[in-house]
Write a protein that holds these residues in place. Structure first.
Motif, PDB file in Angstrom:
ATOM      1  N   TYR A 346       0.500  -1.284  -0.088  1.00  0.00           N
ATOM      2  CA  TYR A 346       0.129   0.363   0.537  1.00  0.00           C
ATOM      3  C   TYR A 346       0.916   1.482   0.593  1.00  0.00           C
ATOM      4  O   TYR A 346       0.803   2.162  -0.580  1.00  0.00           O
ATOM      5  CB  TYR A 346      -0.820  -0.267   1.184  1.00  0.00           C
ATOM      6  CG  TYR A 346      -1.556   1.019   1.238  1.00  0.00           C
ATOM      7  CD1 TYR A 346      -3.341   0.630   0.671  1.00  0.00           C
ATOM      8  CD2 TYR A 346      -1.577   2.209   1.780  1.00  0.00           C
ATOM      9  CE1 TYR A 346      -4.080   1.793   0.614  1.00  0.00           C
ATOM     10  CE2 TYR A 346      -2.264   3.479   1.603  1.00  0.00           C
ATOM     11  CZ  TYR A 346      -3.972   2.822   1.736  1.00  0.00           C
ATOM     12  OH  TYR A 346      -4.443   4.188   1.512  1.00  0.00           O
ATOM     13  N   THR A 347       1.286   1.197   1.103  1.00  0.00           N
ATOM     14  CA  THR A 347       2.444   2.217   0.812  1.00  0.00           C
ATOM     15  C   THR A 347       3.999   2.271  -0.460  1.00  0.00           C
ATOM     16  O   THR A 347       4.248   3.689   0.038  1.00  0.00           O
ATOM     17  CB  THR A 347       3.629   1.892   1.925  1.00  0.00           C
ATOM     18  OG1 THR A 347       4.126   1.248   2.159  1.00  0.00           O
ATOM     19  CG2 THR A 347       2.496   2.307   3.434  1.00  0.00           C
ATOM     20  N   THR A 348       3.635   1.557  -1.241  1.00  0.00           N
ATOM     21  CA  THR A 348       4.294   2.253  -2.155  1.00  0.00           C
ATOM     22  C   THR A 348       3.232   2.042  -3.460  1.00  0.00           C
ATOM     23  O   THR A 348       3.649   2.762  -3.886  1.00  0.00           O
ATOM     24  CB  THR A 348       5.552   0.562  -3.032  1.00  0.00           C
ATOM     25  OG1 THR A 348       6.542   0.563  -1.966  1.00  0.00           O
ATOM     26  CG2 THR A 348       6.055   0.899  -4.137  1.00  0.00           C
ATOM     27  N   GLY A 349       1.818   1.789  -3.400  1.00  0.00           N
ATOM     28  CA  GLY A 349       1.416   1.808  -4.493  1.00  0.00           C
ATOM     29  C   GLY A 349       0.787   3.438  -4.704  1.00  0.00           C
ATOM     30  O   GLY A 349       0.400   3.735  -5.663  1.00  0.00           O
ATOM     31  N   VAL A 350       0.880   3.507  -3.416  1.00  0.00           N
ATOM     32  CA  VAL A 350      -0.485   5.232  -3.069  1.00  0.00           C
ATOM     33  C   VAL A 350       0.442   6.103  -3.970  1.00  0.00           C
ATOM     34  O   VAL A 350       0.018   6.908  -4.625  1.00  0.00           O
ATOM     35  CB  VAL A 350      -0.752   5.498  -1.853  1.00  0.00           C
ATOM     36  CG1 VAL A 350      -1.211   7.096  -1.676  1.00  0.00           C
ATOM     37  CG2 VAL A 350      -2.024   4.144  -1.695  1.00  0.00           C
ATOM     38  N   PRO A 351       1.807   5.806  -3.586  1.00  0.00           N
ATOM     39  CA  PRO A 351       2.598   7.177  -4.240  1.00  0.00           C
ATOM     40  C   PRO A 351       2.866   6.472  -5.729  1.00  0.00           C
ATOM     41  O   PRO A 351       3.363   8.179  -6.465  1.00  0.00           O
ATOM     42  CB  PRO A 351       3.853   6.656  -3.288  1.00  0.00           C
ATOM     43  CG  PRO A 351       4.120   6.715  -2.305  1.00  0.00           C
ATOM     44  CD  PRO A 351       3.016   5.495  -2.255  1.00  0.00           C
ATOM     45  N   ALA A 352       2.434   5.873  -6.028  1.00  0.00           N
ATOM     46  CA  ALA A 352       3.016   5.768  -7.526  1.00  0.00           C
ATOM     47  C   ALA A 352       1.922   5.976  -8.147  1.00  0.00           C
ATOM     48  O   ALA A 352       2.114   6.470 -10.066  1.00  0.00           O
ATOM     49  CB  ALA A 352       3.033   4.154  -8.138  1.00  0.00           C
ATOM     50  N   MET A 353       0.870   6.135  -7.729  1.00  0.00           N
ATOM     51  CA  MET A 353      -0.690   7.021  -7.947  1.00  0.00           C
ATOM     52  C   MET A 353      -0.587   8.274  -7.882  1.00  0.00           C
ATOM     53  O   MET A 353      -1.109   8.924  -9.136  1.00  0.00           O
ATOM     54  CB  MET A 353      -2.247   6.110  -7.120  1.00  0.00           C
ATOM     55  CG  MET A 353      -3.030   7.044  -8.111  1.00  0.00           C
ATOM     56  SD  MET A 353      -3.087   8.520  -7.513  1.00  0.00           S
ATOM     57  CE  MET A 353      -3.998   7.930  -5.895  1.00  0.00           C
ATOM     58  N   ILE A 354      -0.108   9.126  -7.604  1.00  0.00           N
ATOM     59  CA  ILE A 354       0.639  10.466  -7.015  1.00  0.00           C
ATOM     60  C   ILE A 354       0.958  10.660  -7.776  1.00  0.00           C
ATOM     61  O   ILE A 354       0.395  11.204  -8.842  1.00  0.00           O
ATOM     62  CB  ILE A 354       0.300  10.470  -5.421  1.00  0.00           C
ATOM     63  CG1 ILE A 354      -1.004   9.955  -4.205  1.00  0.00           C
ATOM     64  CG2 ILE A 354       0.568  11.786  -5.090  1.00  0.00           C
ATOM     65  CD1 ILE A 354      -0.341  10.168  -3.301  1.00  0.00           C
ATOM     66  N   GLY A 355       2.010   9.914  -8.103  1.00  0.00           N
ATOM     67  CA  GLY A 355       2.971  11.019  -8.722  1.00  0.00           C
ATOM     68  C   GLY A 355       2.964  10.994 -10.360  1.00  0.00           C
ATOM     69  O   GLY A 355       2.709  11.764 -11.481  1.00  0.00           O
ATOM     70  N   ALA A 356       1.815   9.972 -10.688  1.00  0.00           N
ATOM     71  CA  ALA A 356       1.411   9.661 -11.694  1.00  0.00           C
ATOM     72  C   ALA A 356      -0.207  10.007 -12.242  1.00  0.00           C
ATOM     73  O   ALA A 356       0.167  11.286 -13.212  1.00  0.00           O
ATOM     74  CB  ALA A 356       0.533   8.267 -12.347  1.00  0.00           C
TER      75      ALA A 356
END
Length: 403
Positions: A346-356
């Motif tokens: 979760y802590t990796t996936g959420v920032p990946a979404m926000i960066g995009a």
């Protein structure tokens, strides 16, 4: 606003798809692609059940640049969110260049044959992306990722110069297995067993893996844990982009049980990446070990407890020394309830979404190859609070790692 293709259907990929689907006004069309399309379809069904959003799926070998290029040219996404293996970063970047598609990832390139991860290979793509009018955003996970943005945020708002940085990653979760890794076992074990490097006096200093440790008391009752100094890739880019930094260290928590298992596995050669012959078949021991360990994506329903990840920065503001800690605490069970995942994914996936999202909205759109700390931290920090990773900042009187 944009079509995106997510490559990688592991634990992090699942989180990215869930979080993108929660923002249909931003991510108007989502394609999930992987070597194994069945994994994609399972995630797509989970997302449909939770959000009602349809996620399309595709089968693709991310190591096959012509195959991936053809898929990208057919689908014409605005960007690729790469959450596949770090070995595949350059192949995916090559395909994005060929198909004129923007790119982001969560971890830097690592050659399969050597446990060495550094940014030189991806930084070398700077002119290629600039000439094509494309952006590549590197390291939009948590560490690297959020930890880089925390550092940039503190440099912008709290300090005139930052002098010392300690990144502390504590997983206070328990999955109940005797030994398992919270993200890809192969990548996890390669990181942990690599020699330690930390930044000090203008250069990287090398020490033996896991040779320095201390105790750290997490805030908000998460607990007190043994943390070990190790090398992590954000130190390379942060030491480059914040030239006033005199010392930078990365620390991660490990239980005594984890370390005992790892020691035995190392002693018998199971963490080796050198091929061995087994009945006429070439086998890499670490890859075999990965195949028999629990899949990190399966840990969600079993894991309880919280993570605590943050940055402690010491520096100068208006001529006076200052010490600031910015951190996030994330609950494993809450993550599973939301997106069928434990907190590490979760802590990796959420920032990946926000960066995009930052790229799609134009807040971070710049031609070339960029590390995440080179962008304005403020809109990203705002979105962390909105989309599941709220942060806290405190000014400290004493550094918690100094006894």
């Amino acid at each position: 606003m944009a079509k995106v293709m997510i490559i990688g259907a592991g634990g992090v990929g699942g989180v990215v798809v869930h979080k993108c689907a929660q923002l249909p006004d931003v991510f108007t069309d989502i394609i999930l692609a992987s070597r194994t399309e069945e994994k994609c379809k399972l995630i797509a069904q989970q997302v449909a059940d939770k959000t009602g959003v349809t996620v399309r799926t595709a089968q693709v070998d991310a190591d096959n640049v012509p195959e991936l290029t053809a898929l990208l040219k057919e689908e014409k996404p605005f960007m690729v969110i790469n959450v596949a293996l770090p070995y595949q970063d350059l192949h995916i970047m090559d395909a994005c260049l060929e198909a004129s598609v923007h790119y982001s990832d969560t971890a830097n390139y690592e050659p399969p044959e050597e446990a060495k991860f550094e940014y030189k290979w991806q930084w070398a793509y700077q002119e290629k992306f600039r000439e094509k009018g494309l952006m590549a955003l590197l390291g939009s996970g948590f560490d690297p990722g959020v930890t880089n943005v925390y550092t940039a945020y503190m440099a912008k708002h709290h300090f005139d110069e930052i002098h010392e940085l300690d990144i502390i990653d504590v997983n206070g979760g328990d999955h109940g297995y005797p030994f398992a890794t919270n993200f890809n076992p192969e990548i996890n074990i390669r990181e942990v067993t690599a020699e330690c490097r930390h930044w000090e006096d203008g250069a990287f200093q090398t020490t033996d893996a896991m040779s320095k440790s201390t105790r750290f008391e997490c805030p908000e009752g998460v607990g007190t844990y043994d943390i070990y100094r190790m090398y992590h890739e954000e130190l390379e880019s942060l030491s480059k982009h914040f030239p006033t930094l005199k010392k930078g260290q990365f620390w991660m928590s490990f239980s005594e049980n984890y370390l005992k298992h790892l020691e035995v596995l190392e002693n018998i050669g199971m963490t080796s990446i050198e091929p061995v012959d087994y009945n006429g078949t070439e086998v890499i021991p670490l890859q075999f070990l990965r195949s028999v360990l629990p899949d990190p994506a399966s840990l969600g329903p079993r894991t309880k407890g919280r993570t605590c990840i943050g940055c402690i920065v010491r520096g100068i503001k208006d001529g006076k020394e200052k010490l600031v800690y910015v951190y996030n605490i994330c609950d494993h069970e809450a993550c599973y309830a939301e997106v069928n995942s434990q907190a590490i994914s979760y802590t990796t996936g959420v920032p990946a979404m926000i960066g995009a999202k930052m790229m799609i909205e134009g807040k971070w759109m710049q031609e070339g190859v960029w590390n995440i700390e080179q962008m304005d931290p403020d809109p990203f920090m705002e979105d962390l609070n909105k989309y599941g990773l709220p942060w806290t900042e405190v000014e400290l009187d004493k550094h918690p790692l100094e006894k």
